[in-house]
Motif scaffolding. Structure first.
Motif, PDB file in Angstrom:
ATOM      1  N   LEU A 386       1.038  -1.429  -0.150  1.00 39.49           N
ATOM      2  CA  LEU A 386      -0.159  -0.086  -0.036  1.00 39.49           C
ATOM      3  C   LEU A 386       0.695   1.083   0.189  1.00 39.49           C
ATOM      4  N   ASP A 387       0.303   2.337  -0.408  1.00 38.52           N
ATOM      5  CA  ASP A 387       0.815   3.480  -0.476  1.00 38.52           C
ATOM      6  C   ASP A 387       0.163   4.457   0.307  1.00 38.52           C
ATOM      7  N   TYR A 388       0.923   5.001   1.276  1.00 40.30           N
ATOM      8  CA  TYR A 388       0.131   6.147   2.256  1.00 40.30           C
ATOM      9  C   TYR A 388      -0.440   7.325   1.506  1.00 40.30           C
ATOM     10  N   GLU A 389       0.506   7.527   0.487  1.00 43.60           N
ATOM     11  CA  GLU A 389       0.270   8.712  -0.259  1.00 43.60           C
ATOM     12  C   GLU A 389      -1.035   8.612  -1.250  1.00 43.60           C
ATOM     13  N   HIS A 390      -1.654   7.514  -1.464  1.00 46.66           N
ATOM     14  CA  HIS A 390      -2.602   7.105  -2.241  1.00 46.66           C
ATOM     15  C   HIS A 390      -3.869   6.743  -1.323  1.00 46.66           C
TER      16      HIS A 390
END
Length: 664
Positions: A386-390
């Motif tokens: 997962l990407d925190y920014e997305h």
């Protein structure tokens, strides 16, 4: 003289018992002539006379039968009288002893003896005594007793004393086995004569038997949804005692869910009276007590263990109302992030819980395909990085379903929070780092220490301390001339400019975040130290057309109108707010002239909005036609007078508007 006769009582009447005749020394008529009994006897008489040979005789004759039982002994005198004158007499004493004959059989005092005895009397207890008499004497009068069993009896519970006639117990009695006993007693004398009597022994009941419960049917386990009134057990009660000792009453110990009710005769039913719940009470131990009415009463207890079988009437229950789980961004695929747990109060298959992702209802929350739940143990996994920014957080609904029929289920919300990792370096927004030639900041040589040259603006896509940026001077043409604010990124003069300083200064500012490990970026700035900005020639500029002068005037007029309009609107808002609060307007907040302008600027500066008073002016170099805004103290003389006045007025209005807005 005494003569004793022992005569059997069986002697027949007419029996003679010879006596000696009286002797008399006289002769002839003076001898004994007559004999008589005195006193006269009813049983005996005397017979005397001479025999054919001339001998005299004297016999005692039995006139009647003897009965020793009437008179065992008797005595009388026999008197002999001679024929002289005067007559003389002589007397002998006769003693009759009647010898007994066994002519009398024993006789019982009662033809039928009745005795009562408690059934719990010990062995050897005397039940009763029979008595037989015999008028005979001696051996003929000695009586012995014997018990005779009735027909069908092989063993008697009684024994009789052959001498005294006492009937005693030889073993315990049981009223329940025989309520009475009949027997015969024979009395026999020494001569062999006998008599028989009947003996009836009545056994008195004693409360020696506890009540008995006989279970006919019993159902266990029973389902927890059994309706009230269902028969669980059927049993009968009995007591071998009689009367009050055999009268039975039944009671159920304190129990709210069950009760007893009579069925028929001595039968009772154990029934349910209220709804059952296995989760509250999986098993009931019921004690039924039967008591008789004896004194003291005897009781017996029957225990019924009723198991309650499970019905799927409880849905799974999660141990939390919601779950929040955390995962760091850039996680590895199929990483375990937590577990959910649901319990079911039922048992067996009804309590076996499986987990699954519930379909989302509606389109306002799209389903997340990155989360998976283990159906057996409720472990939650994140399937992909997962990407925190997305994606900073997402929610899914997990359903717990039991294996009952029909199955029951419950839902819970699981919120997955993505934790930020320091995976983004700072991004410099100003000055632009796109590879184009950087513009130079113009610094007057008379600038004091703390003079603001420019500001480095950077952002970080991370969050929290990963996005906390600090600014550091990495390199500079003259490092001692400049300083960079760590928090704001403002580049200022550390000291005043001197003649020895190079005109062209280059700086490299390091922007670093607070992550672990920290990431950084650099920003390059240029500064020109100038005495007069009118001689500046900026590279890559092109000559302005002749009508540039008129365009600039038009832009200034439009800007002035726009600023004035904003000023009027702000003033109207200010007046309206003051009117609502019913306070008078302060005169210092309205600008009417140049004097008021100075005070307004001073207030604004004191408030902190404008930490240093600067004039913004455009400088047009001779021949180039290029213009650029710079920080200047005096109004540049290079502009035409009308342009300078207009632009100065614009700057003054803008500063006043800013000050008024701050005070509002």
């Amino acid at each position: 003289m005494l003569v004793t006769f022992k005569i059997p009582e069986t002697s027949e009447p007419g029996s003679r018992f010879p006596l000696e005749v009286a002797r008399d020394h006289d002769i002839g008529s003076n001898t004994a002539q007559e004999y008589r009994i005195s006193p006269k006897s009813k049983l005996f008489s005397v017979s005397y006379g001479s025999r054919s040979n001339g001998d005299k005789y004297l016999d005692l004759v039995l006139d009647r039968p003897l009965d020793r039982e009437e008179e065992a002994e008797m005595g009388f005198s026999v008197i002999a009288v001679d024929g002289g004158s005067p007559p003389r007499s002589g007397t002998i004493e006769i003693s009759i002893i009647i010898l007994d004959a066994n002519d009398n059989a024993p006789i019982f005092t009662q033809d039928r003896y009745i005795g009562r005895i408690m059934e719990n009397m010990p062995e050897g207890s005397v039940v009763l005594t029979v008595l037989a008499t015999d008028q005979d004497a001696g051996v003929n009068g000695d009586i012995s007793y014997q018990l005779s069993l009735e027909v069908g009896q092989s063993d008697s519970a009684f024994v009789i004393d052959p001498i005294t006639g006492e009937i005693k117990l030889r073993k315990p009695l049981d009223f329940e086995a025989a309520e009475r006993h009949e027997m015969s007693v024979r009395a026999t004398d020494g001569g062999g004569l006998s008599a028989i009597c009947k003996v009836l022994v009545e056994v008195v009941d004693v409360n020696d038997n506890v009540p008995e419960l006989v279970v006919s049917s019993f159902s266990s386990p029973i389902p927890e949804n059994t309706v009230p009134g269902t028969v669980v057990a059927l049993f009968s009660v009995r007591d071998r005692d009689s009367g009050a000792n055999g009268k039975i009453s039944c009671a159920l110990e304190d129990q709210l869910s069950f009760s007893l009710r009579p069925a028929y005769k001595n039968y009772y039913e154990l029934v349910t009276v209220s709804a059952l719940d296995r989760e509250e009470m999986p098993q009931y131990i019921l004690s039924v007590t039967a008591a008789d009415a004896g004194s003291p009463p005897l009781t017996s207890t029957q225990t019924f263990t009723v198991d309650i079988s499970d019905v799927n009437d409880n849905a799974p229950v999660f141990n939390q109302t919601s779950y929040t789980m955390y995962v760091r961004e850039n996680n590895v695929p199929t990483v375990f992030v937590g577990a959910i747990s649901a319990g079911d109060a039922d048992v067996g298959l009804n309590a076996k819980v499986t987990y699954s992702l519930a379909p989302e209802q509606g389109a306002e929350r799209p389903s997340c395909s990155c989360i998976s739940v283990n159906s057996e143990n409720g472990h939650v996994f994140v399937l992909r990085p997962l990407d925190y920014e997305h994606l900073r957080q997402t929610e899914v609904t997990v359903s717990a379903c039991d294996a009952g029929s029909p199955p029951l289920r419950a839902n819970v919300t699981v919120r997955l929070v993505v934790l930020d990792e320091n995976d983004n370096a700072p991004l410099v927004l100003y000055p632009a780092q796109d590879g184009s030639p950087a513009s130079s900041e113009l610094v007057p040589v008379w600038a004091e220490a703390g003079y603001l040259i420019g500001k480095v603006v950077a952002v970080d896509a991370d969050s929290g301390q990963n996005s906390w940026l600090s600014y550091h001077l990495l390199r500079a043409t003259d490092p001692g001339l400049f300083s960079v604010a760590v928090q704001s990124g403002e580049v200022r003069l550390r000291r005043p400019v001197t003649e020895r300083d190079s005109v062209k200064q280059k700086l490299v500012v390091l922007v670093r975040d607070n992550g672990k490990p920290p990431l950084s970026a650099t920003a390059a700035l240029s500064a020109l130290l100038l005495k007069d900005f009118s001689d500046v020639r900026l590279p890559h500029s092109s000559p302005a057309p002749e009508d540039q002068d008129g365009s600039l005037t038009t832009y200034l007029i439009i800007s002035l109108v726009f600023v004035s309009l904003l000023f009027l609107i702000s003033s109207a808002v200010f007046v309206a707010r003051k009117a609502c609060r019913r306070k008078e307007l302060e005169a210092g907040h309205v600008l009417y002239g140049a004097d008021n302008l100075q005070s307004g600027l001073a207030d604004a500066a004191a408030a902190g909005t404008l930490p240093r008073a600067y004039c913004y002016e455009i400088s047009l170099t001779t021949g180039s036609g290029n213009s650029e805004f710079k920080f200047l103290r005096p109004i540049l003389p290079s502009l035409p007078p009308q342009h300078c006045v207009s632009f100065t007025y614009l700057i003054i209005c803008f500063s006043s508007f800013t000050a008024i807005s701050y005070r509002l």
